[in-house]
Design a protein around this motif. Sequence first.
Motif, PDB file in Angstrom:
ATOM      1  N   ALA A 195       7.596 -20.750 -17.523  1.00  0.00           N
ATOM      2  CA  ALA A 195       6.850 -22.009 -17.504  1.00  0.00           C
ATOM      3  C   ALA A 195       7.796 -23.174 -17.800  1.00  0.00           C
ATOM      4  CB  ALA A 195       5.721 -21.943 -18.504  1.00  0.00           C
ATOM      5  N   ASP A 196       9.036 -23.021 -17.378  1.00  0.00           N
ATOM      6  CA  ASP A 196      10.066 -24.060 -17.539  1.00  0.00           C
ATOM      7  C   ASP A 196      10.356 -24.676 -16.166  1.00  0.00           C
ATOM      8  OD1 ASP A 196      11.275 -21.492 -16.708  1.00  0.00           O
ATOM      9  OD2 ASP A 196      13.075 -22.746 -16.576  1.00  0.00           O
ATOM     10  N   GLY A 197      11.098 -25.756 -16.159  1.00  0.00           N
ATOM     11  CA  GLY A 197      11.462 -26.384 -14.882  1.00  0.00           C
ATOM     12  C   GLY A 197      12.783 -25.885 -14.342  1.00  0.00           C
ATOM     13  N   LEU A 198      13.704 -25.547 -15.234  1.00  0.00           N
ATOM     14  CA  LEU A 198      15.075 -25.177 -14.837  1.00  0.00           C
ATOM     15  C   LEU A 198      15.122 -23.972 -13.896  1.00  0.00           C
ATOM     16  CD1 LEU A 198      17.572 -23.031 -16.058  1.00  0.00           C
ATOM     17  CD2 LEU A 198      18.180 -25.263 -15.111  1.00  0.00           C
ATOM     18  N   THR A 199      14.428 -22.883 -14.258  1.00  0.00           N
ATOM     19  CA  THR A 199      14.570 -21.668 -13.439  1.00  0.00           C
ATOM     20  C   THR A 199      13.929 -21.842 -12.059  1.00  0.00           C
ATOM     21  OG1 THR A 199      12.604 -20.556 -14.362  1.00  0.00           O
ATOM     22  CG2 THR A 199      14.733 -20.135 -15.451  1.00  0.00           C
ATOM     23  N   LYS A 200      12.998 -22.789 -11.931  1.00  0.00           N
ATOM     24  CA  LYS A 200      12.426 -23.077 -10.598  1.00  0.00           C
ATOM     25  C   LYS A 200      13.505 -23.603  -9.658  1.00  0.00           C
ATOM     26  CE  LYS A 200       7.652 -24.151 -11.879  1.00  0.00           C
ATOM     27  NZ  LYS A 200       7.805 -23.791 -13.299  1.00  0.00           N
TER      28      LYS A 200
END
Length: 242
Positions: free
Chosen positions: A111-116
């Motif tokens: 639910a993070d932005g980085l791994t997207k």
Amino acid sequence: MYLPILEVHSEELPAFAIVCGDPRRAEVIARKLDGAKELAYAREYRTFVGEYKGVKLAVVSHGVGSPGAAVCFEELIKGGVKTLIRVGTAGSYSADHPAGSLIVSTAAVRADGLTKQLVPDGFPAVADSEIVEALYESARATEGIVKKGITVTLDVFFSGVVEVPHKQYKQAGVLAVEMEIAALYVVAALRGARAGAIVALDGYADADLAAEYDPHTNVVAGAVEREINAALEAIAKLADPS
Ligand SMILES: O=P(O)(O)O[C@H]1O[C@H](CO)[C@@H](O)[C@H]1O
Ligand SMILES: O=c1cc[nH]c(=O)[nH]1
């Protein structure tokens, strides 16, 4: 090879590393090592090396949040680190494991932005199973509650006007919430390293953090001490599995 963000030379890095958010926690961990030496303190990244039971390891702080932490994980792996264990804090989703308990993260909800920006939707963020077992065994040898299961990695700490779906994570069986484990597991998977994480619970994640959050209690300090010892013991076991 010079690692320009950590400001460390790869030749000085061993194969094992403990990573944690807080530079002061890195120092506390390093004090438990034989021959501890501080290599660098650049931005939020404080790097120590030393030995525990004859095993060489680094202890490195990665700051708060996945983007900055991923920079640290990437450089450590580029520098030759093969096994990374995060020793962190997290908020609990259940009265079954209150503040002072330990959770070994088997996998993290992304639910993070980085791994997207690194991998497609659906790519799992999973711990290395040997690290999970080593951490769980070592943690259970300490006093207090220890669980293993799924954690969730968020970017948000203090919520805004958008509701964070804590209730759904909780109903789905997630044990705890923190801010870097998914990044660690995805970066490790992408770069051919193995990773695991243990967190000390410092309160309830779905309470009003602004009013309730206090990671500086004796109960939390005791749990952090236990998880540090568990991570060091896990590294000793992983280095010598016999
Ligand atoms: O105690 P650390 O390792 O920093 O971990 C947790 O604490 C920070 C929030 O206060 C976030 O980094 C979160 O992941
Ligand atoms: O990210 C975090 C860390 C500790 N406690 C929380 O509730 N969240």
